[in-house]
Design an enzyme around this catalytic site. Structure first.
Site, PDB file in Angstrom:
ATOM      1  N   GLU A 274       0.839  -1.216   0.000  1.00  0.00           N
ATOM      2  CA  GLU A 274       0.000   0.000   0.000  1.00  0.00           C
ATOM      3  C   GLU A 274       0.867   1.258   0.000  1.00  0.00           C
ATOM      4  O   GLU A 274       0.791   2.093   0.908  1.00  0.00           O
ATOM      5  CB  GLU A 274      -0.955  -0.008   1.196  1.00  0.00           C
TER       6      GLU A 274
ATOM      7  N   GLU B  81      -5.430  -8.404  -1.180  1.00  0.00           N
ATOM      8  CA  GLU B  81      -6.101  -8.220   0.111  1.00  0.00           C
ATOM      9  C   GLU B  81      -7.559  -7.896  -0.143  1.00  0.00           C
ATOM     10  O   GLU B  81      -7.870  -7.020  -0.948  1.00  0.00           O
ATOM     11  CB  GLU B  81      -5.523  -7.043   0.915  1.00  0.00           C
TER      12      GLU B  81
END
Ligand code: BGP
EC number: 3.2.1.-
Length: 464
Positions: free
Chosen positions: A172, A361
């Site tokens: 991220e 995810e």
């Protein structure tokens, strides 16, 4: 009957600091995660060895991984996303030699996966870096950290090239804008200009890791990892629509650099307009040309954007500054559930980059109830994942090239945002509570059998 391709990678995703524990064992150094006991947005608390922070033990994956991997294999996983803790390999980040015990641990971990035919997908840096690099060098604000990271990346590529073919650079990477300590090792109150300079260094490091991976693991593939923060305009007012474009670009910018190899014009304008004078050298520009092979991302929710300042103050969700969507339900943590948004996001990313995508995810964090007979009926989790997978399959039908799906936290783990164990994502329950009590015993939830069937049927068992 709609199914996923038979080559599809199915599994789950974890991060070292959220599962391993053993935070000072076998030469590991302190990481930025270790000094943030309250999660990625929490303050820095310098640790004393022996402190009983929840992440010190986490779910003890460091010692229990054979049992956990056997359970993943029982569900039919052919892929498992893990991260390497940089501090197990270079405890201080600038050490002359890597820590052999740390390398040996991951050797054993990858061997165990191989025994079960589980392909490792390995993140080089998942929300952590050596704390010593923050203290002594100022984190990613210092250009020298690029070199330390490159050495770490080259060390693990060399060591594991025979065992790991799928790699990710920074988890991220766009989160640095919201959690600078977690992302780039800068204090929370750092200026935007400093944060973007640190991000620039990290983008160069990511590109140099791509170059190194291609040199050392020629048959391997390396991707970036974005928080897929898809935003909708709250209304069709042109001001809202334009602001939404800008909000989406604030995270797509990272993908643009990592996939296209240069800063997009809209970002250069943003820097100019705000008076941010970043140091970007010619050799940085050369390095950025090493673009990723595929794009991976997390997806949990969508949010709305409005140009109306009064409405903006009602932001919720603990990751991005977003306005709630009146058409969506929320999880117990205020994350708005939007399965169709996943199909939209997959199509947006595919249209933008035409590179293979990987959902690394997705999942529902929820409080689970253990019944008197020990069973856990997590129908809410099944329904969340079912609906998202249905949309992923639709996106494949739309023509999107999707490599795989690793659900977040296939086994309960410590949450990133608040370091809680009560926010559970797993198919496998771990008997451990927020106060550290519990036996750490593992047990199967109802979703365990459900996911097993989804994988076994290549998605044919999903309910539309
Ligand atoms: C992502 C992170 C993960 C993770 C997940 C869920 O942002 O990459 O590390 O934990 O979100 O978030 P949380 O744990 O806060 O529920």
């Amino acid at each position: 009957m709609k199914t996923f391709p038979h080559t599809f990678l199915w599994g789950g995703a974890t991060a070292a600091n959220q599962v391993e524990g053993a935070y000072l064992e076998e030469g590991k150094g302190l990481s930025t995660s270790d000094v943030q006991p309250h999660g990625v947005f929490g303050e820095v608390v310098e640790r004393v060895p022996g402190d009983a922070g929840i992440k010190d033990v986490a779910i003890d994956f460091y010692h229990r991984y054979p049992e956990d991997i056997a359970l993943f294999a029982e569900m039919g996983f052919n892929c498992l996303r893990v991260s390497i803790a940089w501090t197990r390999i270079f405890p201080n980040g600038d050490d002359a030699e890597p820590n052999e015990a740390g390398l040996a641990f991951y050797d054993k971990l990858f061997d165990e996966m191989a025994l079960h035919n589980i392909t490792p997908l390995v993140t080089l840096s998942h929300y952590e870096m050596p704390w010593a690099l923050v203290k002594n060098y100022g984190g990613w604000g210092n250009r020298k950290v690029i070199g330390f990271f490159e050495r770490y990346a080259r060390t693990v590529f060399e060591r594991f090239k025979g065992k790991v073919k799928l790699w990710l650079t920074f988890n991220e990477i766009n989160m640095s804008l919201h959690a600078p300590m977690t992302g780039v090792g800068l204090p929370a109150d750092s200026s935007k200009a400093d944060i973007y300079q640190a991000i620039h260094h990290q983008l160069v490091a990511s590109a140099l890791a791509v170059k190194a991976c291609h040199e050392i693991v020629p048959e391997g593939k390396i991707g970036n990892m974005l928080l897929g923060g898809l935003m909708y305009p709250l209304s069709c007012k042109p001001d809202d629509v334009f602001k939404t474009l800008q909000e989406n670009r604030s995270w797509q910018f990272f993908g643009d650099v990592q996939c296209r190899g240069a800063y997009p014009g809209y970002m250069l304008r943003y820097f100019r307009d705000n008076g941010f004078e970043l140091t970007i050298t010619d050799s940085d520009r050369e390095a950025l040309k090493y673009t990723v092979d595929f794009i991976s991302f997390s997806y949990y929710m969508t949010g709305c954007v409005t140009a109306d300042e009064a409405l903006n103050n009602k932001a919720r969700g603990n990751i991005l500054n977003m306005v709630p969507n009146p058409h969506l339900e929320s999880s117990e943590w205020g994350w708005q559930i939007d399965p169709l948004g996943l199909r939209t996001l997959l199509n947006v990313l595919w249209d933008r980059y035409q590179k293979p995508l990987f959902i690394v995810e997705n999942g529902l964090g929820a409080k689970d109830k253990v019944e008197a007979d020990g069973s856990i009926n997590d129908d809410y989790r099944i329904s969340y994942l079912n609906d998202h997978l249905v949309q992923a399959r639709e996106a494949i039908e739309d023509g999107v090239e999707l490599m795989g799906f690793t659900s977040w936290g296939p086994i309960d783990l410590v949450s990133a945002s608040k370091a809680e164990l009560s926010k559970r994502y797993g198919f496998i329950y771990v008997d451990r509570n927020d106060d550290g009590s519990g036996t750490l015993a593992r047990s199967k939830k109802k979703s365990f059998g459900w996911y097993k069937e989804v994988i076994a049927t290549h998605g044919a068992s999903l309910k539309e």
